[in-house]
Write a protein that holds these residues in place. Structure first.
Motif, PDB file in Angstrom:
ATOM      1  N   LYS A  55       0.834  -1.209   0.000  1.00 14.31           N
ATOM      2  CA  LYS A  55       0.000   0.000   0.000  1.00 14.31           C
ATOM      3  C   LYS A  55       0.869   1.258   0.000  1.00 14.31           C
ATOM      4  N   LEU A  56       1.913   1.277   0.840  1.00 17.83           N
ATOM      5  CA  LEU A  56       2.767   2.460   0.962  1.00 17.83           C
ATOM      6  C   LEU A  56       3.660   2.676  -0.257  1.00 17.83           C
ATOM      7  N   SER A  57       3.866   1.619  -1.041  1.00 17.07           N
ATOM      8  CA  SER A  57       4.726   1.755  -2.219  1.00 17.07           C
ATOM      9  C   SER A  57       3.982   2.378  -3.391  1.00 17.07           C
ATOM     10  N   LYS A  58       2.699   2.587  -3.235  1.00 15.10           N
ATOM     11  CA  LYS A  58       1.884   3.212  -4.276  1.00 15.10           C
ATOM     12  C   LYS A  58       1.641   4.686  -3.917  1.00 15.10           C
ATOM     13  N   PRO A  59       1.275   5.502  -4.908  1.00 16.19           N
ATOM     14  CA  PRO A  59       0.964   6.907  -4.610  1.00 16.19           C
ATOM     15  C   PRO A  59      -0.163   7.030  -3.586  1.00 16.19           C
ATOM     16  N   SER A  60      -0.138   8.104  -2.821  1.00 11.85           N
ATOM     17  CA  SER A  60      -1.113   8.296  -1.739  1.00 11.85           C
ATOM     18  C   SER A  60      -2.523   8.541  -2.248  1.00 11.85           C
ATOM     19  N   GLY A  61      -2.641   9.108  -3.443  1.00 12.32           N
ATOM     20  CA  GLY A  61      -3.960   9.439  -3.962  1.00 12.32           C
ATOM     21  C   GLY A  61      -4.418  10.836  -3.563  1.00 12.32           C
ATOM     22  N   LEU A  62      -3.607  11.544  -2.783  1.00 10.84           N
ATOM     23  CA  LEU A  62      -3.949  12.915  -2.390  1.00 10.84           C
ATOM     24  C   LEU A  62      -3.629  13.878  -3.528  1.00 10.84           C
ATOM     25  N   SER A  63      -4.415  14.924  -3.634  1.00 10.69           N
ATOM     26  CA  SER A  63      -4.128  15.973  -4.616  1.00 10.69           C
ATOM     27  C   SER A  63      -2.954  16.813  -4.107  1.00 10.69           C
ATOM     28  N   THR A 105      10.465   5.094  -3.339  1.00 11.64           N
ATOM     29  CA  THR A 105       9.245   4.713  -4.043  1.00 11.64           C
ATOM     30  C   THR A 105       8.049   5.174  -3.226  1.00 11.64           C
ATOM     31  N   GLY A 106       6.890   5.145  -3.839  1.00 15.19           N
ATOM     32  CA  GLY A 106       5.635   5.389  -3.138  1.00 15.19           C
ATOM     33  C   GLY A 106       5.568   6.704  -2.390  1.00 15.19           C
ATOM     34  N   ILE A 107       5.003   6.634  -1.187  1.00 15.51           N
ATOM     35  CA  ILE A 107       4.778   7.834  -0.375  1.00 15.51           C
ATOM     36  C   ILE A 107       6.083   8.545  -0.007  1.00 15.51           C
ATOM     37  N   PRO A 108       7.152   7.831   0.371  1.00 16.89           N
ATOM     38  CA  PRO A 108       8.402   8.551   0.646  1.00 16.89           C
ATOM     39  C   PRO A 108       8.893   9.370  -0.556  1.00 16.89           C
ATOM     40  N   LYS A 109       8.685   8.857  -1.755  1.00 17.58           N
ATOM     41  CA  LYS A 109       9.056   9.592  -2.967  1.00 17.58           C
ATOM     42  C   LYS A 109       8.152  10.820  -3.138  1.00 17.58           C
ATOM     43  N   GLU A 110       6.865  10.663  -2.849  1.00 12.75           N
ATOM     44  CA  GLU A 110       5.930  11.792  -2.926  1.00 12.75           C
ATOM     45  C   GLU A 110       6.333  12.904  -1.973  1.00 12.75           C
ATOM     46  N   ILE A 111       6.729  12.526  -0.756  1.00 12.90           N
ATOM     47  CA  ILE A 111       7.125  13.526   0.235  1.00 12.90           C
ATOM     48  C   ILE A 111       8.360  14.275  -0.246  1.00 12.90           C
ATOM     49  N   PHE A 112       9.323  13.552  -0.816  1.00  6.80           N
ATOM     50  CA  PHE A 112      10.521  14.209  -1.338  1.00  6.80           C
ATOM     51  C   PHE A 112      10.142  15.188  -2.453  1.00  6.80           C
ATOM     52  N   GLN A 113       9.244  14.769  -3.332  1.00  5.20           N
ATOM     53  CA  GLN A 113       8.821  15.628  -4.438  1.00  5.20           C
ATOM     54  C   GLN A 113       8.093  16.868  -3.930  1.00  5.20           C
ATOM     55  N   LEU A 114       7.248  16.685  -2.914  1.00  9.09           N
ATOM     56  CA  LEU A 114       6.534  17.826  -2.315  1.00  9.09           C
ATOM     57  C   LEU A 114       7.538  18.815  -1.728  1.00  9.09           C
ATOM     58  N   TRP A 115       8.527  18.294  -1.015  1.00  9.49           N
ATOM     59  CA  TRP A 115       9.565  19.152  -0.453  1.00  9.49           C
ATOM     60  C   TRP A 115      10.309  19.889  -1.581  1.00  9.49           C
ATOM     61  N   SER A 116      10.699  19.146  -2.606  1.00  6.57           N
ATOM     62  CA  SER A 116      11.459  19.724  -3.712  1.00  6.57           C
ATOM     63  C   SER A 116      10.678  20.824  -4.429  1.00  6.57           C
ATOM     64  N   ASP A 117       9.389  20.579  -4.641  1.00  2.22           N
ATOM     65  CA  ASP A 117       8.559  21.527  -5.394  1.00  2.22           C
ATOM     66  C   ASP A 117       8.131  22.752  -4.582  1.00  2.22           C
ATOM     67  N   TYR A 118       7.805  22.548  -3.297  1.00  5.09           N
ATOM     68  CA  TYR A 118       7.167  23.629  -2.533  1.00  5.09           C
ATOM     69  C   TYR A 118       7.924  24.081  -1.283  1.00  5.09           C
ATOM     70  N   LEU A 119       8.548  23.162  -0.579  1.00  2.33           N
ATOM     71  CA  LEU A 119       9.191  23.530   0.689  1.00  2.33           C
ATOM     72  C   LEU A 119      10.633  24.004   0.506  1.00  2.33           C
ATOM     73  N   LYS A 120      11.385  23.342  -0.320  1.00  2.00           N
ATOM     74  CA  LYS A 120      12.788  23.720  -0.547  1.00  2.00           C
ATOM     75  C   LYS A 120      12.904  25.169  -1.023  1.00  2.00           C
ATOM     76  N   PRO A 121      12.087  25.610  -2.002  1.00  2.00           N
ATOM     77  CA  PRO A 121      12.183  27.013  -2.436  1.00  2.00           C
ATOM     78  C   PRO A 121      11.868  28.007  -1.318  1.00  2.00           C
ATOM     79  N   ARG A 122      11.206  27.545  -0.259  1.00  2.00           N
ATOM     80  CA  ARG A 122      10.858  28.419   0.860  1.00  2.00           C
ATOM     81  C   ARG A 122      11.852  28.283   2.026  1.00  2.00           C
ATOM     82  N   GLY A 123      12.965  27.598   1.780  1.00  2.00           N
ATOM     83  CA  GLY A 123      14.030  27.518   2.775  1.00  2.00           C
ATOM     84  C   GLY A 123      13.991  26.318   3.713  1.00  2.00           C
ATOM     85  N   TYR A 124      13.066  25.411   3.532  1.00  2.00           N
ATOM     86  CA  TYR A 124      13.000  24.207   4.377  1.00  2.00           C
ATOM     87  C   TYR A 124      14.044  23.200   3.898  1.00  2.00           C
ATOM     88  N   ARG A 125      14.562  22.432   4.838  1.00  2.00           N
ATOM     89  CA  ARG A 125      15.469  21.330   4.514  1.00  2.00           C
ATOM     90  C   ARG A 125      14.755  20.028   4.821  1.00  2.00           C
TER      91      ARG A 125
END
Length: 149
Positions: free
Chosen positions: A46-54, A106-126
């Motif tokens: 289950k966790l290796s698949k996308p979360s399904g959240l927008s 893979t899966g959700i951990p990859k989604e979290i990294f992508q979310l950080w890369s797209d939205y949090l990193k540009p705002r100074g989060y590590r």
């Protein structure tokens, strides 16, 4: 009145009863272990698949987690913990901090990294992915921490 054979079984009979009880316990333990392993495999699947959240839902979730941590005086927050099976190399590249380790996610951990890369990193989060336990001396679970200090 009952005789001694009725009151006191032989040592051999007691050993047989004890062996049967041990076998019963071992069988129950094996069934429990098999059920736990099946449950673990299903969770990893289950966790290796996308979360399904927008994207909007992911951003709101991240914002809520960060805001709650800030209200509690924290400068970082663990946002996720996952088994190393969700990495294509079982966490080896993360443990070694190799360049490109994020490609093993893979899966959700990859989604979290992508979310950080797209939205949090540009705002100074590590972000920090790190092995948090080493069962049997090998990488185990991995935590994901968002840092803003």
């Amino acid at each position: 009145m009952p005789g001694i054979d009725d009151l006191l079984p032989t040592a051999k009979e007691i050993q047989k009863q004890a062996a049967l009880k041990e076998a019963e316990k071992a069988e129950q333990h094996a069934r429990s272990a098999a059920a736990a392993e099946t449950e673990k495999r299903a969770l990893i699947e289950k966790l290796s698949k996308p979360s399904g959240l927008s994207e909007q839902e992911k951003i709101e979730l991240a914002s809520n987690i960060i805001q709650r941590a800030v209200r509690n005086g924290l400068t970082e927050v663990q946002v996720y913990r996952f088994p190393n099976a969700l990495c294509t190399d079982k966490g080896r590249a993360i443990n070694q901090q190799e360049p490109g380790w994020e490609k093993t996610l893979t899966g959700i951990p990859k989604e979290i990294f992508q979310l950080w890369s797209d939205y949090l990193k540009p705002r100074g989060y590590r972000i920090r992915y790190q092995i948090v336990d080493f069962p049997g001396g090998v990488p185990g679970d991995i935590s994901i921490t968002i840092v803003w200090s």
